[in-house]
Design a protein around this motif. Structure first.
Motif, PDB file in Angstrom:
ATOM      1  N   LEU A  55     -49.625 -25.160 -37.658  1.00 63.02           N
ATOM      2  CA  LEU A  55     -50.121 -26.206 -36.641  1.00 63.02           C
ATOM      3  C   LEU A  55     -51.245 -27.127 -37.382  1.00 63.02           C
ATOM      4  CD1 LEU A  55     -50.653 -24.255 -33.407  1.00 63.02           C
ATOM      5  CD2 LEU A  55     -48.771 -25.567 -34.011  1.00 63.02           C
ATOM      6  N   LYS A  56     -51.850 -26.666 -38.122  1.00 64.29           N
ATOM      7  CA  LYS A  56     -52.880 -27.558 -38.993  1.00 64.29           C
ATOM      8  C   LYS A  56     -52.365 -28.519 -40.000  1.00 64.29           C
ATOM      9  CE  LYS A  56     -56.155 -26.410 -36.322  1.00 64.29           C
ATOM     10  NZ  LYS A  56     -56.352 -27.035 -35.254  1.00 64.29           N
ATOM     11  N   GLN A  57     -50.982 -27.902 -40.609  1.00 60.27           N
ATOM     12  CA  GLN A  57     -50.324 -28.814 -41.553  1.00 60.27           C
ATOM     13  C   GLN A  57     -49.670 -29.892 -40.615  1.00 60.27           C
ATOM     14  OE1 GLN A  57     -50.373 -28.335 -44.934  1.00 60.27           O
ATOM     15  NE2 GLN A  57     -49.517 -30.388 -44.756  1.00 60.27           N
ATOM     16  N   LEU A  58     -49.084 -29.467 -39.438  1.00 62.81           N
ATOM     17  CA  LEU A  58     -48.333 -30.551 -38.646  1.00 62.81           C
ATOM     18  C   LEU A  58     -49.571 -31.614 -38.323  1.00 62.81           C
ATOM     19  CD1 LEU A  58     -46.145 -28.660 -36.345  1.00 62.81           C
ATOM     20  CD2 LEU A  58     -45.644 -30.245 -38.186  1.00 62.81           C
ATOM     21  N   GLU A  59     -50.539 -31.278 -38.015  1.00 59.31           N
ATOM     22  CA  GLU A  59     -51.793 -32.295 -37.860  1.00 59.31           C
ATOM     23  C   GLU A  59     -52.056 -33.292 -38.941  1.00 59.31           C
ATOM     24  OE1 GLU A  59     -54.526 -29.875 -34.419  1.00 59.31           O
ATOM     25  OE2 GLU A  59     -54.989 -29.941 -36.615  1.00 59.31           O
ATOM     26  N   LEU A  60     -52.033 -32.702 -39.965  1.00 61.97           N
ATOM     27  CA  LEU A  60     -52.304 -33.248 -41.326  1.00 61.97           C
ATOM     28  C   LEU A  60     -51.187 -34.284 -41.662  1.00 61.97           C
ATOM     29  CD1 LEU A  60     -54.028 -30.673 -43.612  1.00 61.97           C
ATOM     30  CD2 LEU A  60     -55.171 -32.497 -42.317  1.00 61.97           C
ATOM     31  N   ASP A  61     -49.942 -33.490 -41.566  1.00 59.60           N
ATOM     32  CA  ASP A  61     -48.413 -34.401 -41.859  1.00 59.60           C
ATOM     33  C   ASP A  61     -48.542 -35.615 -41.032  1.00 59.60           C
ATOM     34  OD1 ASP A  61     -48.105 -32.592 -43.726  1.00 59.60           O
ATOM     35  OD2 ASP A  61     -46.357 -31.435 -42.409  1.00 59.60           O
ATOM     36  N   TYR A  62     -49.028 -35.643 -39.647  1.00 57.76           N
ATOM     37  CA  TYR A  62     -48.883 -36.844 -38.908  1.00 57.76           C
ATOM     38  C   TYR A  62     -50.101 -37.439 -38.688  1.00 57.76           C
ATOM     39  CZ  TYR A  62     -44.129 -35.445 -37.539  1.00 57.76           C
ATOM     40  OH  TYR A  62     -42.882 -35.278 -37.847  1.00 57.76           O
ATOM     41  N   GLY A  63     -50.935 -37.518 -39.976  1.00 60.90           N
ATOM     42  CA  GLY A  63     -52.281 -38.464 -40.013  1.00 60.90           C
ATOM     43  C   GLY A  63     -53.260 -38.021 -39.500  1.00 60.90           C
ATOM     44  N   ARG A  64     -53.620 -36.792 -39.120  1.00 59.50           N
ATOM     45  CA  ARG A  64     -55.057 -36.260 -38.786  1.00 59.50           C
ATOM     46  C   ARG A  64     -55.798 -36.124 -39.898  1.00 59.50           C
ATOM     47  NH1 ARG A  64     -56.980 -31.948 -34.188  1.00 59.50           N
ATOM     48  NH2 ARG A  64     -59.122 -32.518 -34.455  1.00 59.50           N
ATOM     49  N   ALA A  65     -57.158 -36.525 -40.183  1.00 61.70           N
ATOM     50  CA  ALA A  65     -57.856 -36.545 -41.189  1.00 61.70           C
ATOM     51  C   ALA A  65     -58.451 -35.050 -41.274  1.00 61.70           C
ATOM     52  CB  ALA A  65     -59.152 -37.470 -41.030  1.00 61.70           C
ATOM     53  N   THR A  92     -54.699 -38.602 -33.855  1.00 61.60           N
ATOM     54  CA  THR A  92     -53.075 -38.836 -33.913  1.00 61.60           C
ATOM     55  C   THR A  92     -52.445 -37.524 -33.122  1.00 61.60           C
ATOM     56  OG1 THR A  92     -52.699 -37.987 -36.171  1.00 61.60           O
ATOM     57  CG2 THR A  92     -52.947 -40.457 -36.031  1.00 61.60           C
ATOM     58  N   LEU A  93     -52.767 -36.488 -33.533  1.00 65.12           N
ATOM     59  CA  LEU A  93     -52.396 -35.014 -33.131  1.00 65.12           C
ATOM     60  C   LEU A  93     -53.374 -34.171 -33.014  1.00 65.12           C
ATOM     61  CD1 LEU A  93     -49.511 -34.131 -32.440  1.00 65.12           C
ATOM     62  CD2 LEU A  93     -48.966 -33.407 -34.488  1.00 65.12           C
ATOM     63  N   ASP A  94     -53.325 -33.195 -32.149  1.00 67.18           N
ATOM     64  CA  ASP A  94     -54.211 -32.331 -31.848  1.00 67.18           C
ATOM     65  C   ASP A  94     -53.279 -30.924 -31.365  1.00 67.18           C
ATOM     66  OD1 ASP A  94     -56.514 -30.663 -31.623  1.00 67.18           O
ATOM     67  OD2 ASP A  94     -57.091 -31.229 -29.640  1.00 67.18           O
ATOM     68  N   LEU A  95     -53.247 -30.232 -32.093  1.00 72.93           N
ATOM     69  CA  LEU A  95     -52.408 -28.878 -31.690  1.00 72.93           C
ATOM     70  C   LEU A  95     -53.393 -27.837 -31.692  1.00 72.93           C
ATOM     71  CD1 LEU A  95     -49.274 -29.569 -34.157  1.00 72.93           C
ATOM     72  CD2 LEU A  95     -49.499 -30.001 -31.623  1.00 72.93           C
ATOM     73  N   ASP A  96     -53.407 -26.982 -30.555  1.00 69.22           N
ATOM     74  CA  ASP A  96     -54.196 -25.727 -30.488  1.00 69.22           C
ATOM     75  C   ASP A  96     -53.530 -24.450 -29.833  1.00 69.22           C
ATOM     76  OD1 ASP A  96     -56.748 -26.936 -31.457  1.00 69.22           O
ATOM     77  OD2 ASP A  96     -56.580 -27.988 -29.535  1.00 69.22           O
ATOM     78  N   ILE A  97     -53.675 -23.574 -30.289  1.00 72.41           N
ATOM     79  CA  ILE A  97     -53.167 -22.306 -29.811  1.00 72.41           C
ATOM     80  C   ILE A  97     -54.098 -21.909 -28.534  1.00 72.41           C
ATOM     81  CG2 ILE A  97     -52.368 -19.859 -30.061  1.00 72.41           C
ATOM     82  CD1 ILE A  97     -52.241 -20.597 -32.986  1.00 72.41           C
ATOM     83  N   LEU A  98     -53.270 -21.972 -27.313  1.00 71.89           N
ATOM     84  CA  LEU A  98     -54.286 -21.637 -26.079  1.00 71.89           C
ATOM     85  C   LEU A  98     -54.077 -20.037 -25.901  1.00 71.89           C
ATOM     86  CD1 LEU A  98     -52.917 -24.486 -23.530  1.00 71.89           C
ATOM     87  CD2 LEU A  98     -55.260 -24.209 -24.763  1.00 71.89           C
ATOM     88  N   LEU A  99     -52.844 -19.406 -25.999  1.00 69.27           N
ATOM     89  CA  LEU A  99     -52.342 -17.918 -25.763  1.00 69.27           C
ATOM     90  C   LEU A  99     -51.460 -17.505 -26.841  1.00 69.27           C
ATOM     91  CD1 LEU A  99     -52.206 -17.856 -21.987  1.00 69.27           C
ATOM     92  CD2 LEU A  99     -54.237 -17.011 -23.389  1.00 69.27           C
ATOM     93  N   TYR A 100     -51.775 -16.420 -27.385  1.00 66.90           N
ATOM     94  CA  TYR A 100     -50.702 -15.947 -28.454  1.00 66.90           C
ATOM     95  C   TYR A 100     -50.431 -14.360 -27.878  1.00 66.90           C
ATOM     96  CZ  TYR A 100     -48.869 -14.240 -33.061  1.00 66.90           C
ATOM     97  OH  TYR A 100     -47.832 -13.927 -34.076  1.00 66.90           O
ATOM     98  N   GLY A 101     -49.407 -14.307 -27.063  1.00 70.14           N
ATOM     99  CA  GLY A 101     -49.318 -12.779 -26.771  1.00 70.14           C
ATOM    100  C   GLY A 101     -50.449 -12.537 -26.114  1.00 70.14           C
ATOM    101  N   ASP A 102     -50.809 -11.268 -25.892  1.00 75.27           N
ATOM    102  CA  ASP A 102     -52.205 -10.674 -25.285  1.00 75.27           C
ATOM    103  C   ASP A 102     -53.118 -10.717 -26.365  1.00 75.27           C
ATOM    104  OD1 ASP A 102     -51.386  -8.603 -27.042  1.00 75.27           O
ATOM    105  OD2 ASP A 102     -50.956  -7.338 -25.327  1.00 75.27           O
ATOM    106  N   VAL A 103     -53.188 -11.336 -27.461  1.00 77.03           N
ATOM    107  CA  VAL A 103     -54.296 -11.364 -28.314  1.00 77.03           C
ATOM    108  C   VAL A 103     -55.745 -11.888 -27.822  1.00 77.03           C
ATOM    109  CG1 VAL A 103     -54.914 -12.216 -30.664  1.00 77.03           C
ATOM    110  CG2 VAL A 103     -52.722 -11.563 -30.331  1.00 77.03           C
ATOM    111  N   GLN A 104     -56.684 -10.975 -28.054  1.00 76.72           N
ATOM    112  CA  GLN A 104     -58.075 -11.542 -27.660  1.00 76.72           C
ATOM    113  C   GLN A 104     -58.865 -11.585 -29.099  1.00 76.72           C
ATOM    114  OE1 GLN A 104     -59.860  -9.511 -24.303  1.00 76.72           O
ATOM    115  NE2 GLN A 104     -58.017  -8.369 -24.157  1.00 76.72           N
TER     116      GLN A 104
END
Length: 167
Positions: free
Chosen positions: A70-80, A90-102
């Motif tokens: 996700l961080k690489q995609l942000e960089l690839d699409y112009g995020r500093a 340009t792009l903000d990608l954040d993991i809200l939930l990943y299974g039941d991980v806390q």
């Protein structure tokens, strides 16, 4: 496979960047679903309005690898690489939930945006209203009913070009 929910946002060339993010995220898993797209005023700074949505999919990627992708995609699409939190992007990608991980280390899960911002929670209500939030006794719908948000947010017509489906 682990079900994950990714928040997608952009307020710079927002239609282009949302479409690009959706196409890229579809490559990271299966059973891809997308919430409707919402337009939202920026929180904490002045700038153009954002387009926000949430993607849900099953992935085989370990959490650390998904975060790196996700961080690489942000960089690839112009995020500093040194982009600050409260600024246009340009792009903000954040993991809200990943299974039941806390976890309380980066990425913090469940992401605290679910408790703070309508742009994260409202799309989740659409995708998984009865999903129990890991570490919380409430479902997504119960959380949405309990919280009040001051952020202006409204659905927009958005067409994903690859499949011509309207969101």
């Amino acid at each position: 496979m682990i079900q994950t929910f990714i928040s997608i946002g952009s307020n710079i060339e927002r239609e282009f960047h949302l479409r690009a993010a959706i196409a890229e995220l579809k490559k990271l898993g299966s059973d891809f679903r997308l919430s409707q797209v919402f337009e939202a005023e920026p929180v904490g700074f002045q700038g153009p309005n954002f387009y926000n949505c949430v993607a849900a999919f099953d992935t085989h990627l370990p959490l650390d690898q998904l975060q790196r992708q996700l961080k690489q995609l942000e960089l690839d699409y112009g995020r500093a690489p040194d982009a600050k939190k409260n600024q246009s992007r340009t792009l903000d990608l954040d993991i809200l939930l990943y299974g039941d991980v806390q976890q309380s280390v980066s990425p913090v899960l469940p992401r605290t945006d679910l408790y703070k911002f309508a742009f994260a929670l409202w799309p989740m209500v659409e995708l998984a209203p009865e999903l129990a939030i890991p570490g919380d006794t409430r479902t997504i719908r119960q959380l949405e009913q309990a919280l009040q948000f001051e952020q202006a947010l409204w659905p927009v017509e958005f067409v994903v070009e690859e499949s011509h489906e309207s969101l």
